[in-house]
Design a protein around this motif. Structure first.
Motif, PDB file in Angstrom:
ATOM      1  N   VAL A 505       0.844  -1.188   0.000  1.00 21.72           N
ATOM      2  CA  VAL A 505       0.000   0.000   0.000  1.00 21.72           C
ATOM      3  C   VAL A 505       0.878   1.236   0.000  1.00 21.72           C
ATOM      4  O   VAL A 505       1.975   1.232   0.573  1.00 21.72           O
ATOM      5  CB  VAL A 505      -0.946   0.014   1.218  1.00 21.72           C
ATOM      6  N   PRO A 506       0.434   2.324  -0.641  1.00 19.87           N
ATOM      7  CA  PRO A 506       1.218   3.563  -0.631  1.00 19.87           C
ATOM      8  C   PRO A 506       1.301   4.137   0.780  1.00 19.87           C
ATOM      9  O   PRO A 506       0.459   3.850   1.632  1.00 19.87           O
ATOM     10  CB  PRO A 506       0.422   4.491  -1.556  1.00 19.87           C
ATOM     11  N   ARG A 510       4.947   8.060  -0.900  1.00 21.18           N
ATOM     12  CA  ARG A 510       5.446   7.140  -1.929  1.00 21.18           C
ATOM     13  C   ARG A 510       4.321   6.307  -2.530  1.00 21.18           C
ATOM     14  O   ARG A 510       3.379   5.911  -1.836  1.00 21.18           O
ATOM     15  CB  ARG A 510       6.499   6.200  -1.343  1.00 21.18           C
ATOM     16  N   ALA A 511       4.465   6.045  -3.814  1.00 22.25           N
ATOM     17  CA  ALA A 511       3.588   5.089  -4.480  1.00 22.25           C
ATOM     18  C   ALA A 511       4.031   3.675  -4.125  1.00 22.25           C
ATOM     19  O   ALA A 511       5.167   3.445  -3.702  1.00 22.25           O
ATOM     20  CB  ALA A 511       3.630   5.293  -5.991  1.00 22.25           C
ATOM     21  N   ALA A 512       3.131   2.712  -4.277  1.00 15.38           N
ATOM     22  CA  ALA A 512       3.429   1.303  -4.011  1.00 15.38           C
ATOM     23  C   ALA A 512       3.385   0.529  -5.326  1.00 15.38           C
ATOM     24  O   ALA A 512       2.482   0.745  -6.148  1.00 15.38           O
ATOM     25  CB  ALA A 512       2.424   0.714  -3.026  1.00 15.38           C
ATOM     26  N   VAL A 513       4.349  -0.372  -5.520  1.00  6.59           N
ATOM     27  CA  VAL A 513       4.414  -1.159  -6.749  1.00  6.59           C
ATOM     28  C   VAL A 513       4.773  -2.602  -6.429  1.00  6.59           C
ATOM     29  O   VAL A 513       5.381  -2.895  -5.398  1.00  6.59           O
ATOM     30  CB  VAL A 513       5.450  -0.581  -7.743  1.00  6.59           C
ATOM     31  N   ASP A 514       4.379  -3.491  -7.326  1.00  7.91           N
ATOM     32  CA  ASP A 514       4.847  -4.873  -7.317  1.00  7.91           C
ATOM     33  C   ASP A 514       6.013  -4.953  -8.293  1.00  7.91           C
ATOM     34  O   ASP A 514       5.831  -5.215  -9.484  1.00  7.91           O
ATOM     35  CB  ASP A 514       3.722  -5.826  -7.726  1.00  7.91           C
ATOM     36  N   GLN A 554      -3.063 -11.704 -13.044  1.00  9.93           N
ATOM     37  CA  GLN A 554      -3.380 -10.348 -13.482  1.00  9.93           C
ATOM     38  C   GLN A 554      -4.678  -9.848 -12.860  1.00  9.93           C
ATOM     39  O   GLN A 554      -4.820  -8.655 -12.574  1.00  9.93           O
ATOM     40  CB  GLN A 554      -3.436 -10.269 -15.005  1.00  9.93           C
ATOM     41  N   GLN A 555      -5.625 -10.737 -12.643  1.00 12.93           N
ATOM     42  CA  GLN A 555      -6.857 -10.329 -11.972  1.00 12.93           C
ATOM     43  C   GLN A 555      -6.580  -9.904 -10.533  1.00 12.93           C
ATOM     44  O   GLN A 555      -7.169  -8.952 -10.022  1.00 12.93           O
ATOM     45  CB  GLN A 555      -7.884 -11.464 -12.003  1.00 12.93           C
ATOM     46  N   ARG A 556      -5.668 -10.603  -9.882  1.00 14.58           N
ATOM     47  CA  ARG A 556      -5.303 -10.198  -8.529  1.00 14.58           C
ATOM     48  C   ARG A 556      -4.569  -8.858  -8.542  1.00 14.58           C
ATOM     49  O   ARG A 556      -4.771  -8.021  -7.659  1.00 14.58           O
ATOM     50  CB  ARG A 556      -4.447 -11.271  -7.867  1.00 14.58           C
ATOM     51  N   LEU A 557      -3.724  -8.640  -9.543  1.00 14.16           N
ATOM     52  CA  LEU A 557      -3.059  -7.345  -9.661  1.00 14.16           C
ATOM     53  C   LEU A 557      -4.076  -6.236  -9.901  1.00 14.16           C
ATOM     54  O   LEU A 557      -3.936  -5.124  -9.381  1.00 14.16           O
ATOM     55  CB  LEU A 557      -2.033  -7.384 -10.790  1.00 14.16           C
ATOM     56  N   LEU A 558      -5.103  -6.543 -10.697  1.00 14.63           N
ATOM     57  CA  LEU A 558      -6.170  -5.570 -10.917  1.00 14.63           C
ATOM     58  C   LEU A 558      -6.815  -5.174  -9.588  1.00 14.63           C
ATOM     59  O   LEU A 558      -7.030  -3.984  -9.311  1.00 14.63           O
ATOM     60  CB  LEU A 558      -7.212  -6.164 -11.864  1.00 14.63           C
ATOM     61  N   LEU A 559      -7.111  -6.160  -8.742  1.00 13.17           N
ATOM     62  CA  LEU A 559      -7.687  -5.862  -7.431  1.00 13.17           C
ATOM     63  C   LEU A 559      -6.713  -5.082  -6.563  1.00 13.17           C
ATOM     64  O   LEU A 559      -7.098  -4.158  -5.838  1.00 13.17           O
ATOM     65  CB  LEU A 559      -8.100  -7.158  -6.737  1.00 13.17           C
ATOM     66  N   ALA A 560      -5.426  -5.448  -6.633  1.00 11.28           N
ATOM     67  CA  ALA A 560      -4.415  -4.735  -5.849  1.00 11.28           C
ATOM     68  C   ALA A 560      -4.325  -3.276  -6.301  1.00 11.28           C
ATOM     69  O   ALA A 560      -4.131  -2.373  -5.477  1.00 11.28           O
ATOM     70  CB  ALA A 560      -3.063  -5.416  -5.976  1.00 11.28           C
ATOM     71  N   CYS A 564      -5.813  -1.580  -3.173  1.00 11.20           N
ATOM     72  CA  CYS A 564      -4.636  -1.305  -2.349  1.00 11.20           C
ATOM     73  C   CYS A 564      -3.908  -0.037  -2.771  1.00 11.20           C
ATOM     74  O   CYS A 564      -3.123   0.504  -1.999  1.00 11.20           O
ATOM     75  CB  CYS A 564      -3.659  -2.472  -2.420  1.00 11.20           C
ATOM     76  N   GLY A 565      -4.140   0.392  -3.999  1.00  6.44           N
ATOM     77  CA  GLY A 565      -3.421   1.561  -4.488  1.00  6.44           C
ATOM     78  C   GLY A 565      -2.120   1.227  -5.185  1.00  6.44           C
ATOM     79  O   GLY A 565      -1.267   2.098  -5.354  1.00  6.44           O
ATOM     80  N   VAL A 566      -1.923  -0.030  -5.607  1.00 10.38           N
ATOM     81  CA  VAL A 566      -0.720  -0.404  -6.352  1.00 10.38           C
ATOM     82  C   VAL A 566      -0.695   0.338  -7.687  1.00 10.38           C
ATOM     83  O   VAL A 566      -1.684   0.350  -8.420  1.00 10.38           O
ATOM     84  CB  VAL A 566      -0.668  -1.928  -6.565  1.00 10.38           C
ATOM     85  N   SER A 567       0.448   0.957  -7.996  1.00  9.61           N
ATOM     86  CA  SER A 567       0.581   1.763  -9.204  1.00  9.61           C
ATOM     87  C   SER A 567       1.174   1.010 -10.381  1.00  9.61           C
ATOM     88  O   SER A 567       1.084   1.482 -11.521  1.00  9.61           O
ATOM     89  CB  SER A 567       1.469   2.987  -8.941  1.00  9.61           C
ATOM     90  N   ALA A 568       1.827  -0.119 -10.124  1.00  5.70           N
ATOM     91  CA  ALA A 568       2.540  -0.792 -11.211  1.00  5.70           C
ATOM     92  C   ALA A 568       2.812  -2.229 -10.835  1.00  5.70           C
ATOM     93  O   ALA A 568       2.894  -2.582  -9.654  1.00  5.70           O
ATOM     94  CB  ALA A 568       3.857  -0.074 -11.515  1.00  5.70           C
TER      95      ALA A 568
END
Length: 829
Positions: A505-506, A510-514, A554-560, A564-568
């Motif tokens: 989470v951000p 800062r932004a949050a990324v995987d 990718q569906q889980r990343l979409l939810l994140a 969660c605010g994931v940017s990338a």
């Protein structure tokens, strides 16, 4: 630009150590009757371009797209070569016994050598075209090396012209004064590369390559070339866009006599759209009429012509774009392109080749990986701890792929010395300076997973000072491996979770990324570098399963991204690399391992499906009120094989000989740690929403094993575990990879009241022990699961695990997050 010779560091080279007078070494051996020839050797795998490589077409393209001149000459091709030993003198006017094809690294099949040498010599002759007018006051001759790994000394006609350390940056020398009146001019290059025996940046090169590390690269591995210039000449053009003002800053770095005037003209398909002029080595602001911004969907580039009053003139280009971090409508910090949030999605791109190792066999091959990434729907690519030739970034600019540029890491298992740290920072600075004008590069990544990291916060601040126009990812995978504790610096918090994706989470700034996730693998017979050693983070049996699993990630990343605010997200990876078989393509680029149309659709659903709006967050229903919950198991039967659900309609069945014992109140479920548990026969809670589970538990013994009190089965593993963690010797409420741990070690034979609370609205896991909050962790997403809620075991790797050895009483299940007051009330009751 001329670079003076440097004092050798602790990685002393043969060439540097032997910088002795060589003018007397002029004897020329008699020509051999049958001079040696270059031969292409057989690589472990053959790419579609392997057999296109020959001495006449070894990367003939102009190597520097952002500083072009019409007059130039490529020096790639067949050179003389030999190993070197300590004490050797440079082979001035002396032929060498082997032939190597430059610029392919000595370890590669395409080089014709295909072995490692720690120290080596290169030699060839060249001719200066008569119409170049080199010498006197007319023109100077610049000899360019785009990249040599690692420590290099160059002689021209017996005169040392440059000494350079660094395996990833370009260097050059004005060799005019070393030229003779003869037709042929001799160049000798001495290189020393200690590979992983040294302390220098080397990325994933190891000797021998193994696992996630690969075959090393030594010697010349990018184009060697020369060009004539005027005595005052442009050595670099730095462009810095300013979207807010619709302008670009142009700084022409001029070598030679510097009292020069500069004119910069911007073109849109041949039409002049902006002009600026002023003194050399001074930033000039060039205002553009009707600015056309660069985006991945519309990667528009302006042409640029920069000229000096001396007559020197170069071609270049630039893109207008900005990159920043800012709040979206949902209040979360996210990565912004041109002031707007764009979900960034791309692969981990390592840039290794089975035939050329660090060097793509042809320019078409270099472009191919980027074209495939674009075709897969990606809008970003992470260039993983390697620096590519300039033409790679040019293609990223043209195709519209944002680039996260890693700094090649130092060795991961050695603490860098002060000398290594100083060298690392010097090379990092040069990498940034030489790549600061590529619009595709949006993020600098100085460290990865603790590999050779040190003073992470200070380095992040320094990178930001060197280039304040881009984002800084202080440490990719700061949650992982050997990383230093999170410094809180830079613009990005970067999570690595395999198979993941993670749910960071951000924070406030800062932004949050995987920064890495995935790694799904598939073995393709006939296209593996090492069939016996092939591995992946999760191996699939066939392409269809691999494609399906990718879409699920990718569906889980979409939810994140939404919740969660994931940017990338950065998926591992573009191609298989040596023993890693987790690419979209095989290592030889011959086989597409997934359904590319389905991958593209999955990727676009992520990019287009996350916009930072508040309505994309989870809608959390209020749940069922009351302290009893939606299911309750008092276990007061004290006989039989069924435990009644006194609140709902899901009686539990005792499995594997589970029985009864004295409880905390009345009787309780007794299990022996070996295949015994109770199955409720249903998925009692929606594990992607809020829920709570409570139980009294007594352990017969505690030790290094895990024991699960309550869980709910997913496809591969439990969606949650209310448990004893043997790895930590603590009570825990856990997701796979995350545990909220109580601070004390439980005692055998004592009853404990455990409550696990999952609050999807706040993204928290909380564990209460005996009515008091014992631990909490931020975990933005829960995993959806449809398996049964079970008492007395967990599930992992598709199998039942972590059987409880003890007794369970008074289990309650809730479809909402209990408050602290409700937990205390439940404990007291």
């Amino acid at each position: 630009m001329v670079r003076p010779a440097r004092r050798p560091g602790r990685l002393a080279t043969v060439a540097a150590a032997l910088a002795v007078a060589v003018s007397g070494l002029s004897s020329v051996p008699a020509a051999a009757a049958d001079p040696p020839q270059w031969q292409r050797l057989t690589p472990p795998l053959t790419t579609p371009w392997t057999n296109q490589v020959s001495p006449t077409n070894a990367l003939p393209e102009y190597p520097r797209p952002q500083l072009t001149r019409d007059n130039w000459q490529n020096l790639n091709g067949v050179w003389e070569f030999s190993a070197a030993k300590p004490g050797d003198s440079p082979p001035i006017n002396r032929g060498l016994d082997e032939r190597i094809l430059v610029p392919y690294p000595v370890e590669s099949a395409l080089s014709g050598i295909m072995r490692h040498e720690t120290s080596m010599w290169y030699r060839r002759t060249f001719q200066v075209p008569k119409n170049w007018h080199v010498g006197g006051r007319d023109q100077r001759l610049i000899l360019h090396f785009q990249a040599v790994d690692y420590d290099t000394t160059v002689w021209v006609n017996g005169h040392q012209v440059v000494h350079h350390t660094g395996g990833y940056d370009a260097f050059s020398a004005d060799v005019t004064n070393a030229l003779t009146t003869g037709k042929d001019q001799e160049v000798v290059v001495g290189v020393t590369d200690p590979n992983d025996a040294g302390g220098q940046p080397l990325g994933k090169q190891r000797k021998p390559g193994d696992g996630i590390f690969y075959t090393p690269t030594s010697g010349i591995w990018q184009t060697v070339w020369m060009e004539p210039v005027t005595p005052a000449y442009i050595s670099r053009v730095d462009t810095t866009p300013d979207v807010a003002s619709g302008s670009v800053t142009v700084n022409a770095v001029v070598g030679g006599p510097v009292k020069q005037r500069v004119q910069a003209i911007a073109y849109d398909h041949g039409r002049v759209v902006g002009v600026a002029s002023g003194p050399a080595n001074t930033p000039l602001t060039l205002k553009v009429n009707k600015p056309h911004l660069w985006t991945p969907d519309d990667p528009f580039l302006y042409d640029l012509r920069v000229s000096l009053s001396s007559g020197d003139s170069v071609g270049s280009y630039f893109g207008l774009r900005s990159i920043s971090v800012g709040k979206t409508a949902d209040g979360k910090q996210r990565m912004m392109l041109n002031g707007k949030f764009v979900m960034q999605l791309g692969p981990l791109d390592q840039g290794f080749w089975p035939d050329g190792i660090y060097t793509a066999p042809t320019d078409a091959a270099l472009k191919f990986d980027l074209e495939q990434e674009k075709a897969l729907g990606f809008n970003m690519v992470r260039k993983h701890i390697k620096v590519e030739p300039d033409r790679w970034y040019y293609y990223a600019d043209k195709l519209g792929l944002m680039v996260w540029q890693d700094m090649p890491a130092m060795k991961d298992d050695i603490e860098p010395t002060p000398a290594s740290q100083a060298n690392f920072e010097s090379e990092l600075h040069r990498m940034i300076d030489q790549h600061r004008s590529f619009p595709s590069i949006v993020t600098w990544v100085p460290f990865n997973e603790g590999w050779g990291d040190y003073a992470v916060g200070r380095i992040a601040d320094q990178v930001k000072a060197w280039d304040p126009t881009r984002l800084v990812d202080a440490e990719s995978g700061v949650n992982c491996c050997r990383s230093e504790p999170d410094s809180g610096r830079g613009d990005i918090y970067d999570d690595h979770t395999y198979t993941g994706p993670g749910t960071p989470v951000p924070d406030a700034t800062r932004a949050a990324v995987d920064g890495e996730y995935g790694g799904l693998g598939l073995k393709v017979d006939g296209h593996q570098f090492d069939p016996a050693g092939s591995f992946a983070y999760e191996m699939e049996p066939d392409s269809a399963t691999l494609t399906r699993r990718y879409a699920e990630l990718q569906q889980r990343l979409l939810l994140a991204g939404r919740q969660c605010g994931v940017s990338a997200g950065v998926y591992t990876q573009t191609t298989d690399v040596e023993k890693e078989v987790n690419g979209f393509l095989t290592y030889d680029r011959q086989v597409k391992k997934m359904d590319f149309a389905a991958v593209r659709a999955a990727n676009l659903s992520v990019i287009n499906g996350v916009d930072g709006s508040p309505q994309q967050g989870p809608v959390i229903p209020p749940g069922t009120p009351g302290i009893d919950g939606i299911a309750a198991y008092p276990f007061d039967e004290n006989s039989g094989t069924t435990a009644a659900d006194t609140v709902g309609h899901h009686d539990a069945t005792l499995i594997g000989g589970a029985s009864w014992t004295a409880g905390h109140s009345g009787s309780a479920l007794a299990v022996n740690g070996s295949g015994q548990y109770a199955d409720t026969g249903a998925a009692l809670v929606k594990t992607d929403l809020s829920y709570s589970v409570a139980a009294w538990v007594k352990f017969n013994a505690v030790g290094d094993g895990f024991q699960t009190v309550v869980s709910q089965d997913g496809d591969d593993h439990s969606a949650f575990f209310l448990q004893y963690s043997g790895a930590d010797h603590k009570l825990a409420f856990s997701f796979v990879g995350t545990r909220a741990l109580a601070p004390i070690t439980p005692e055998a034979g004592r009853w404990y009241h455990l409550v696990g609370v999952r609050d999807a609205a706040t993204g928290q896991l909380a564990l209460y022990v005996d009515g008091q909050l014992a631990a909490s962790r931020s975990v933005c997403l829960g995993e959806a699961s449809t398996g049964h809620t079970v008492i007395g075991r967990g599930k992992y790797g598709g199998n039942p695990v972590d059987f409880l050895n003890g007794a369970v009483d008074q289990v309650h299940v809730y479809d909402r997050a209990l408050s602290a007051a409700e937990v205390a009330k439940l404990y007291a009751s």
